[in-house]
Design an enzyme around this catalytic site. Structure first.
Site, PDB file in Angstrom:
ATOM      1  N   ASP A 211      18.795   4.076   5.702  1.00  0.00           N
ATOM      2  CA  ASP A 211      17.860   3.175   5.368  1.00  0.00           C
ATOM      3  C   ASP A 211      18.509   1.912   4.449  1.00  0.00           C
ATOM      4  OD1 ASP A 211      15.333   2.170   5.394  1.00  0.00           O
ATOM      5  OD2 ASP A 211      14.512   3.416   3.646  1.00  0.00           O
TER       6      ASP A 211
ATOM      7  N   ILE B 133       7.927   5.453   5.896  1.00  0.00           N
ATOM      8  CA  ILE B 133       7.295   6.329   5.028  1.00  0.00           C
ATOM      9  C   ILE B 133       7.836   6.984   3.758  1.00  0.00           C
ATOM     10  CG2 ILE B 133       5.172   7.896   4.576  1.00  0.00           C
ATOM     11  CD1 ILE B 133       4.238   6.905   7.150  1.00  0.00           C
TER      12      ILE B 133
ATOM     13  N   ASP C  48      20.480  -4.378   6.587  1.00  0.00           N
ATOM     14  CA  ASP C  48      19.235  -5.198   6.224  1.00  0.00           C
ATOM     15  C   ASP C  48      20.237  -6.423   5.652  1.00  0.00           C
ATOM     16  OD1 ASP C  48      17.494  -6.277   4.873  1.00  0.00           O
ATOM     17  OD2 ASP C  48      16.866  -4.889   3.552  1.00  0.00           O
TER      18      ASP C  48
ATOM     19  N   GLY D 281       6.913   0.902  -2.116  1.00  0.00           N
ATOM     20  CA  GLY D 281       6.359   1.424  -3.337  1.00  0.00           C
ATOM     21  C   GLY D 281       4.844   1.717  -3.191  1.00  0.00           C
TER      22      GLY D 281
ATOM     23  N   GLY E 266       7.463  -0.291   4.262  1.00  0.00           N
ATOM     24  CA  GLY E 266       6.647  -0.203   3.306  1.00  0.00           C
ATOM     25  C   GLY E 266       5.168  -0.167   3.963  1.00  0.00           C
ATOM     26  N   SER E 267       5.152   1.145   4.759  1.00  0.00           N
ATOM     27  CA  SER E 267       3.938   1.510   5.494  1.00  0.00           C
ATOM     28  C   SER E 267       3.072   2.909   4.804  1.00  0.00           C
ATOM     29  CB  SER E 267       4.506   1.694   6.940  1.00  0.00           C
ATOM     30  OG  SER E 267       4.787   0.595   7.615  1.00  0.00           O
TER      31      SER E 267
END
Ligand code: G3H
Ligand code: 13P
Ligand code: ZN
Length: 355
Positions: free
Chosen positions: A83, A276, A105, A199, A233-234
């Site tokens: 990630d 998640i 990223d 978060g 951010g789910s």
């Protein structure tokens, strides 16, 4: 070993119209919980490790835990995903250690705080795709910065995310730019910005279309239908777990997450990977606080860890079922990564498109 490339798994999800939760893992209990939930629901699994997770557990420990999980559940396809890789070097290290998927990223510079230029993002992502596809590893890129459309800021609590104020254009992925980005980089999956952030503190009220741009997903998907969309951010930030935490001495301010039904709408519009982490953290913290309060004489931490594992398992079962993932694992036959390597590298046998 039923290790599966992200590309193969998400191709299956796209073909059959479901989404796959990608759960962040840091320790044995979280991996147990996810694998037990996957086993109970016959779901394929994405386990992902952040830089923070690798720092906390140590990369060899995480890798060995995942190997053990695969050994104990040989019938479940498991994608091991890195990630938020901060640089091509970080991604290369994950590939060397056996990850079947990496995220580059490049929406942020290597400090993962400073928003990067588009040219930088294309350049670093393209480099990672070149290396990864040569060995059948999949790549997720990110375009746009995760952050709040309410406040114009990114969440800082988990150590990942842009600092300072971001303008609206940076907080919402542009469909035309997404098409250009995919053409230039060849990514398998693309993380998009639609107003979610990492978060527990995502929204100060139950979100509506003004602060959670689920409708944007359909327009991005229409431009890049062959690229799997990823929602970061789910977490849904379950109010019931917030209540348990507060009832047992915790101090979480009023907050809302991404409602499960909105994620399901996102999946119907083209989202295939749903990240998640926070929901598992909240459930485990609530369960441990409650178990400690209920059993003040208990001093064996396993009692609290068991309660935490059960709580995390409940979150995972619910997400596997809601996202349409349940019942799919037994229909997938993971291909060896070498079979997915690009044509040039694999001598003509590759399935993956060379970009
Ligand atoms: O990328 C975001 C995840 O929630 C990871 O958080 O850096 O605290 O492990 P972390
Ligand atoms: P949450 O903090 O909403 O769980 O998001 C996790 C994530 O996006 C990891 O990359
Ligand atoms: Zn993320």
């Amino acid at each position: 070993m039923a290790l599966i490339a992200l590309r193969q798994l998400l191709d299956h999800a796209a073909e059959h119209g479901y989404g796959v939760p990608a759960f962040n893992v840091n320790n044995m209990e979280q991996i147990h919980a996810i694998m037990q939930a996957a086993e109970a629901t016959d779901s394929p699994v994405i386990l992902q490790a952040s830089a923070g997770a690798r720092k906390y557990a140590g990369e060899p420990f995480l890798r060995k835990l995942v190997e053990a999980a695969i050994e104990q559940h040989p019938q479940l396809p498991v994608c091991l995903h890195q990630d938020h890789g901060a640089s091509p070097a970080v991604c290369l290290q994950a590939m060397r250690s056996g990850f079947s998927s990496v995220m580059m990223d490049g929406s942020l510079r290597e400090d993962q705080k400073t928003p990067a230029s588009y040219a930088y993002n294309v350049e670093v992502t393209r480099r990672v795709v070149d290396m990864a596809h040569a060995i059948g590893v999949s790549v997720e890129g990110e375009l746009g910065c995760l952050g709040s459309l309410e406040t114009g800021t990114a969440g800082e609590e988990d150590g990942v995310g842009a600092a300072g104020t971001l303008d609206r254009a940076m907080l919402l992925t542009d469909p035309e730019q997404a098409a250009d980005f995919v053409a230039r980089t060849g990514v398998d999956a693309l993380a998009i910005a639609i107003g979610t952030s990492h978060g527990a503190y995502k929204f100060s009220r139950a979100p509506d279309g003004a602060i959670l741009a689920i409708d944007r997903i359909a327009s991005i998907h229409a431009r890049i239908p062959d690229t799997h969309l990823v929602m970061h951010g789910s977490s849904s930030v379950p109010q019931e777990w917030l209540a348990v935490i507060r009832e047992h001495g915790g101090a979480i301010r009023p907050t809302w997450g991404v409602p499960v039904e909105e994620i399901v709408r996102g999946i119907a519009s083209g989202v295939r990977k749903v990240n998640i982490d926070t929901d598992i953290r909240l459930a485990m913290t609530g369960a441990m606080r409650r178990a400690m309060a209920d059993r003040p004489d208990e001093f064996d931490p396993r009692a609290f860890m068991k309660a935490a594992t059960a709580a995390a398992r409940g979150i995972c079962v619910a997400r596997f079922e809601a996202f349409g993932c349940a019942g799919r694992a037994s229909r997938i036959r993971p291909l060896p990564l070498a079979a997915l390597a690009t044509r040039d590298a694999a001598g003509g046998a590759g399935l993956q498109r060379a970009a």
